[in-house]
Write an enzyme that holds these catalytic residues in place. Structure first.
Site, PDB file in Angstrom:
ATOM      1  N   CYS A  94      40.045  42.553  49.638  1.00 27.98           N
ATOM      2  CA  CYS A  94      39.997  41.256  48.951  1.00 27.98           C
ATOM      3  C   CYS A  94      40.880  41.250  47.691  1.00 27.98           C
ATOM      4  O   CYS A  94      42.083  41.340  47.813  1.00 27.98           O
ATOM      5  CB  CYS A  94      38.546  40.869  48.672  1.00 27.98           C
ATOM      6  SG  CYS A  94      38.375  39.111  48.387  1.00 27.98           S
ATOM      7  N   HIS A 191      34.083  42.583  53.030  1.00 31.59           N
ATOM      8  CA  HIS A 191      33.214  43.487  52.276  1.00 31.59           C
ATOM      9  C   HIS A 191      32.105  43.952  53.217  1.00 31.59           C
ATOM     10  O   HIS A 191      31.965  43.443  54.325  1.00 31.59           O
ATOM     11  CB  HIS A 191      32.583  42.752  51.088  1.00 31.59           C
ATOM     12  CG  HIS A 191      33.565  42.159  50.139  1.00 31.59           C
ATOM     13  ND1 HIS A 191      34.345  42.910  49.302  1.00 31.59           N
ATOM     14  CD2 HIS A 191      33.895  40.862  49.889  1.00 31.59           C
ATOM     15  CE1 HIS A 191      35.099  42.110  48.564  1.00 31.59           C
ATOM     16  NE2 HIS A 191      34.858  40.862  48.907  1.00 31.59           N
TER      17      HIS A 191
HETATM   18  N1  GLN Z   1      38.912  36.605  42.935  1.00 35.02           N
HETATM   19  C1  GLN Z   1      39.469  36.638  44.257  1.00 35.02           C
HETATM   20  C2  GLN Z   1      39.277  35.345  45.039  1.00 35.02           C
HETATM   21  O1  GLN Z   1      38.361  34.604  44.777  1.00 35.02           O
HETATM   22  C3  GLN Z   1      38.944  37.828  45.011  1.00 35.02           C
HETATM   23  C4  GLN Z   1      37.464  37.794  45.284  1.00 35.02           C
HETATM   24  C5  GLN Z   1      36.957  39.054  45.924  1.00 35.02           C
HETATM   25  O2  GLN Z   1      37.487  40.122  45.709  1.00 35.02           O
HETATM   26  N2  GLN Z   1      35.891  38.942  46.702  1.00 35.02           N
HETATM   27  O3  GLN Z   1      40.045  35.080  45.931  1.00 35.02           O
END
Ligand code: GLN
Length: 245
Positions: A94, A191
């Site tokens: 992510c 995740h």
């Molecule tokens: N802040 C990033 C987004 O919203 C990544 C979020 C995350 O790592 N789950 O795209």
């Protein structure tokens, strides 16, 4: 004490990109190696430290927009690490994947230059993508991927850059694909931690890192958890198809 023969898993910035428990990916890699009879160790590198370039696998996790803006400055301040990450195996989840790209734009339209390790860019999507994801991995040895996503970013791969998989349900990159798969980087929006949910992806990564195939493991609890996640995601997918018809 470090063991010279150990496979080194370097967990980068668990104190910054640690919101979604992705540090568990480093634990899975090390435990998997040990169960396969190979010595292994995790090296955690926090924001105050300089990362070693002697790692065999580098692991980056997800985090909030502000955390990833910090993470990208930190990475850009470590050119030797970035050079290593262009050839050594990396798992980036992510925000961890977004920061390795050319640039990322947050929901306020602020564009931040990325670490430039991957040919991809990220812009904010219309809404946050939150929930379970199923994706078919492009590598046939890796079973259907399950995980959960929670992000606003939508990721665009450069021409010819292959994704990690095809999304069966959920959002992923936002265009029907999830993540990125280059010669040395596995990137994904999943995740879970993704390697705990998908042991065949852990084995795939370790095969690329060590050049050796680990013998298959049977972990009944993990199989049961996989069946649960796969069944739940398939039922939700069916319900949404029925609602639309
Ligand atoms: N802040 C990033 C987004 O919203 C990544 C979020 C995350 O790592 N789950 O795209």
């Amino acid at each position: 004490m470090t063991d010279d023969s150990a496979v080194r898993v370097v967990l980068l910035l668990p104190d910054v990109l640690g919101t979604y428990s992705d540090r568990g990916n480093a634990t899975v890699l090390v435990q998997r190696l040990r169960m396969g009879g190979m010595p292994a160790e995790v090296m955690e590198v926090s924001a105050q430290e300089t990362a070693p370039t002697s790692g065999d696998v580098y692991v980056l996790g997800g985090g909030e927009d502000a955390a990833q803006a910090y993470a990208v400055q930190w990475l850009r301040g470590q050119p030797a690490l970035l050079t290593t990450m262009r050839t050594t195996q990396v798992l980036a989840v992510c925000a961890g994947m977004q920061v390795l790209g050319d640039w990322m734009q947050d929901s306020d339209g602020r564009r931040t230059t990325g670490a430039g390790v991957l040919d991809l860019t990220t812009s904010a999507g219309p809404r946050r993508a939150v929930g379970e994801v199923l994706a078919e991995c492009t590598d046939r040895d890796v079973q259907t991927l399950t995980g959960f996503e929670n992000h606003r970013g939508r990721t665009y791969l450069g021409p010819g850059v292959p994704p990690l998989g095809r999304v069966l349900s959920g959002t992923g990159n936002g265009d029907g694909a999830d993540g990125v798969l280059t010669a040395n980087v596995v990137g994904t929006y999943l995740h879970g931690p993704v390697l705990a949910r998908n042991p065949t992806l852990a084995d795939f990564l370790l095969r690329r890192a060590t050049g050796q195939a680990l013998s298959a493991l049977e972990v009944p609890d993990q199989e049961a958890a996989r069946r649960l996640h796969l069944g739940g995601a398939r039922r939700r997918r069916l319900r949404s198809v029925l609602r639309r018809s």
